[in-house]
Design an enzyme around this catalytic site. Structure first.
Site, PDB file in Angstrom:
ATOM      1  N   ARG A 131       0.854  -1.264   0.055  1.00 23.29           N
ATOM      2  CA  ARG A 131       0.188   0.051  -0.012  1.00 23.29           C
ATOM      3  C   ARG A 131       0.883   1.248   0.216  1.00 23.29           C
ATOM      4  O   ARG A 131       1.638   1.511   0.948  1.00 23.29           O
ATOM      5  CB  ARG A 131      -0.841   0.208   1.335  1.00 23.29           C
ATOM      6  CG  ARG A 131      -1.719   1.399   1.402  1.00 23.29           C
ATOM      7  CD  ARG A 131      -2.404   1.258   2.593  1.00 23.29           C
ATOM      8  NE  ARG A 131      -3.326   2.501   2.573  1.00 23.29           N
ATOM      9  CZ  ARG A 131      -3.063   3.383   3.590  1.00 23.29           C
ATOM     10  NH1 ARG A 131      -2.072   3.299   4.817  1.00 23.29           N
ATOM     11  NH2 ARG A 131      -3.781   4.621   3.627  1.00 23.29           N
ATOM     12  N   GLU A 143      -7.120   8.685   5.997  1.00 22.44           N
ATOM     13  CA  GLU A 143      -7.393   9.434   7.520  1.00 22.44           C
ATOM     14  C   GLU A 143      -7.833  10.807   7.315  1.00 22.44           C
ATOM     15  O   GLU A 143      -6.974  11.680   7.488  1.00 22.44           O
ATOM     16  CB  GLU A 143      -6.246   9.238   8.336  1.00 22.44           C
ATOM     17  CG  GLU A 143      -5.911   8.029   8.850  1.00 22.44           C
ATOM     18  CD  GLU A 143      -4.917   7.881   9.897  1.00 22.44           C
ATOM     19  OE1 GLU A 143      -4.316   8.872  10.156  1.00 22.44           O
ATOM     20  OE2 GLU A 143      -4.646   6.877  10.120  1.00 22.44           O
ATOM     21  N   ASN A 184      -7.294   2.099   9.917  1.00 24.73           N
ATOM     22  CA  ASN A 184      -6.029   2.373  10.704  1.00 24.73           C
ATOM     23  C   ASN A 184      -6.122   2.042  11.925  1.00 24.73           C
ATOM     24  O   ASN A 184      -7.096   2.960  12.510  1.00 24.73           O
ATOM     25  CB  ASN A 184      -5.394   3.783   9.984  1.00 24.73           C
ATOM     26  CG  ASN A 184      -4.982   3.465   8.674  1.00 24.73           C
ATOM     27  OD1 ASN A 184      -5.042   2.652   7.824  1.00 24.73           O
ATOM     28  ND2 ASN A 184      -4.447   4.712   8.178  1.00 24.73           N
ATOM     29  N   GLU A 200      -3.136  -0.054   8.001  1.00 22.16           N
ATOM     30  CA  GLU A 200      -2.148   0.550   8.839  1.00 22.16           C
ATOM     31  C   GLU A 200      -2.353  -0.100  10.225  1.00 22.16           C
ATOM     32  O   GLU A 200      -3.501   0.079  10.880  1.00 22.16           O
ATOM     33  CB  GLU A 200      -2.110   1.883   9.287  1.00 22.16           C
ATOM     34  CG  GLU A 200      -1.622   2.653   7.960  1.00 22.16           C
ATOM     35  CD  GLU A 200      -1.377   4.208   8.228  1.00 22.16           C
ATOM     36  OE1 GLU A 200      -1.289   4.674   9.107  1.00 22.16           O
ATOM     37  OE2 GLU A 200      -1.551   4.926   7.193  1.00 22.16           O
ATOM     38  N   HIS A 204      -2.504  11.109   0.537  1.00 17.43           N
ATOM     39  CA  HIS A 204      -1.951  10.740   1.967  1.00 17.43           C
ATOM     40  C   HIS A 204      -1.486  12.072   2.431  1.00 17.43           C
ATOM     41  O   HIS A 204      -0.173  12.139   2.765  1.00 17.43           O
ATOM     42  CB  HIS A 204      -1.095   9.633   2.037  1.00 17.43           C
ATOM     43  CG  HIS A 204      -0.811   9.077   3.148  1.00 17.43           C
ATOM     44  ND1 HIS A 204      -0.972   7.627   3.753  1.00 17.43           N
ATOM     45  CD2 HIS A 204      -0.410   9.398   4.521  1.00 17.43           C
ATOM     46  CE1 HIS A 204      -0.790   7.379   4.907  1.00 17.43           C
ATOM     47  NE2 HIS A 204      -0.289   8.370   5.601  1.00 17.43           N
ATOM     48  N   TYR A 251      -4.030   2.032  15.912  1.00 15.69           N
ATOM     49  CA  TYR A 251      -2.855   2.245  16.839  1.00 15.69           C
ATOM     50  C   TYR A 251      -3.114   2.147  18.108  1.00 15.69           C
ATOM     51  O   TYR A 251      -2.471   1.278  19.001  1.00 15.69           O
ATOM     52  CB  TYR A 251      -2.091   3.606  16.579  1.00 15.69           C
ATOM     53  CG  TYR A 251      -1.733   3.296  15.175  1.00 15.69           C
ATOM     54  CD1 TYR A 251      -0.494   2.646  14.687  1.00 15.69           C
ATOM     55  CD2 TYR A 251      -2.471   4.007  14.213  1.00 15.69           C
ATOM     56  CE1 TYR A 251       0.260   2.820  13.510  1.00 15.69           C
ATOM     57  CE2 TYR A 251      -1.988   4.105  12.797  1.00 15.69           C
ATOM     58  CZ  TYR A 251      -0.412   3.372  12.383  1.00 15.69           C
ATOM     59  OH  TYR A 251      -0.001   3.383  11.140  1.00 15.69           O
TER      60      TYR A 251
END
Ligand code: FCB
Length: 473
Positions: A86, A175, A302, A379, A130, A304
């Site tokens: 990606r 995002e 994504n 991600e 991005h 985290y």
């Protein structure tokens, strides 16, 4: 073997054969060559060249020099056995001033990248945006200006026609939460503006760009790709009695401001109500929601860490309302009374709490809301302070993070969530936005003096997973 423990440290879990393992990067973070071969200036060039904006004073002028090391990096991906890659396309390499003239050298670069992937049996997943907006478009208002969405449509048509016979998955935006709220609300990201009404206008124009971009792609591609968008959906935990109300407000701004128009065809009423004193949302024009609300084939997520929130009691010391990124203004317009609460560790080098259970819950929740929509992790990964020992990087914390989060992915799938793939962030260490080079997320180390790449232990571990589809010991 699989322990089934609640600590998410299972090994031996088997992923389906058609589940795709890959790695992710982004153009500004790895390419360098910022002023070569006709590339225009992006907002991240301007931002990183402004003293005080990046914590270690770094910029993306050279970073991993991927632009010049394309073949080496493609070979590296092949060596790791990646099934998919990606990457993102730098808009100012394709349309240097953001409108009008097209830069063939930029198209050629991505064409070589895509061919190089296909030759090596790696599936190309392309993100169109991005965060590296052409600076001339920011000079005309950036994402606060509706026109930017139409410029995005034009750029998409150009690059879609050029690569639309080979790219397998197209992602319109990465995002958009960050682009809108960190770019125009908190100011922690480029272009560094701090106005709540602007941030909300940017939300809408990014949503519009997503819709316009999808239509543009559908009109020009010649193969049969999948269409998607990547969101950093916030996994939220309410704290105490006011937790549920705080979660509602942050969920509206952080999640439903995007999933609402894109996947349900409307902005949530509570979002409009919460922000009514800031904007009347007059920038939403008739017909916009039909453009934005188009079918996608897969939703990119994504993840985290989690956020814990409550409503500030007005008495005790106020914690930053901006979550985990440094900020000047607010990334949460209209949620002035929401307080982000420090969570239990362990933490990564970013200070983000490690919470695989939050990941599993998020995936289950998204699936429950959109049961027919396949998901892909676009991600997930962790920054740690790596040390080189005798030419190797022993990074057990990163491997542990990946193991736990892949266990969460597996558990979600066992629970019926339709997950199609996982892209580790990141293939290699790179320019981590406002943190510069101080945070290393790669499963491959990059020495920023010599630009030598060294596969970390976590990279070797991940490579085994990719090849076997079994979480290794
Ligand atoms: C995400 C970004 C990505 C990277 C990771 C750590 O928000 O999409 O570029 O910086 O965080």
């Amino acid at each position: 073997m699989s322990s089934g423990n609640a600590d998410y440290r299972d090994s031996g879990l088997v992923f389906p054969e058609d589940f795709v393992f890959g790695a992710a990067t982004a153009s500004y973070q790895i390419e360098g060559a910022w002023n070569e071969d006709g590339r225009g200036v992006s907002i991240w060039d301007t931002f990183s060249h402004t003293p005080g904006r990046i914590s270690d004073g770094a910029n993306g002028d050279v970073t991993d020099d991927h632009y010049h090391r394309l073949e080496e990096d493609l070979d590296l991906m092949k060596r790791l056995g990646l099934q998919a890659y990606r990457f993102s396309i730098s808009w100012p390499r394709i349309v240097p001033t953001g409108s009008g003239e097209v830069n063939q050298a930029g198209i050629d670069f991505y064409s070589r990248l895509v061919d190089g992937l296909i030759t090596r049996g790696i599936t190309p997943i392309a993100t169109l945006y991005h965060w590296d907006l052409p600076q001339p478009l920011e000079d005309k208002g950036g994402w606060v200006n509706r026109e930017t969405a139409y410029r995005f449509e034009e750029y998409t048509r150009v690059i879609g026609a050029a690569l639309g016979d080979r790219v397998q998955i197209w992602t319109t935006l990465n995002e958009p939460w960050c682009s809108a709220y960190l770019g125009y609300g908190s100011g922690a990201h480029a272009p560094g503006r701090t106005d709540g009404a602007d941030a909300l206008a940017a939300v809408h124009h990014l949503n519009l760009a997503h819709g316009l971009g999808l239509s543009a792609l559908r009109a020009v591609v010649s193969n049969d790709p999948q269409y998607s968008v990547t969101l950093n959906l916030h996994a939220l935990r309410g704290v105490g009695e006011t937790g549920a109300e705080a979660v509602r407000q942050i969920d509206a701004l952080g999640n439903r401001a995007f999933t609402g128009p894109m996947l349900h065809g409307a902005y949530p009423q509570d979002l409009l109500d919460d922000t009514a004193s800031i904007t009347d949302w007059g920038f939403v024009q008739e017909g916009d929601l039909e453009i934005i609300h188009q079918p996608i084939d897969v939703l990119g997520i994504n993840y985290y860490s989690t956020n814990a929130v409550r409503i500030w009691d007005g008495v005790s010391e106020r914690v930053s309302a901006d979550g985990h990124k440094p900020s000047a203004g607010s990334a949460w317009p209209g949620a002035d009374r929401v307080e982000f609460v420090q969570q239990d560790g362990p933490y990564t080098e970013m200070g983000w709490n490690i919470a695989p259970d939050g990941f599993e819950q998020l995936l289950r929740d998204v699936h429950a809301e959109f049961p027919d929509l396949p998901l892909m992790i676009t991600e997930n990964g962790a920054a740690f302070a790596d040390v080189v020992t005798d030419g190797a990087v022993h990074d057990p914390e990163r491997t542990d993070y990946l193991r736990r989060h892949l266990t969460a992915v597996h558990r979600a799938m066992e629970g019926g969530v339709d997950l199609r793939g996982y892209m580790v962030w990141s293939l290699m260490d790179n320019f981590e936005w406002a943190y510069g080079f101080s945070k290393r997320f790669g499963v491959v180390r990059v020495d920023y003096d010599t630009l030598v790449r060294t596969v970390k232990d976590s990279g070797l571990w991940y490579s085994e997973l990719v090849r076997t589809h079994v979480i290794p010991e």
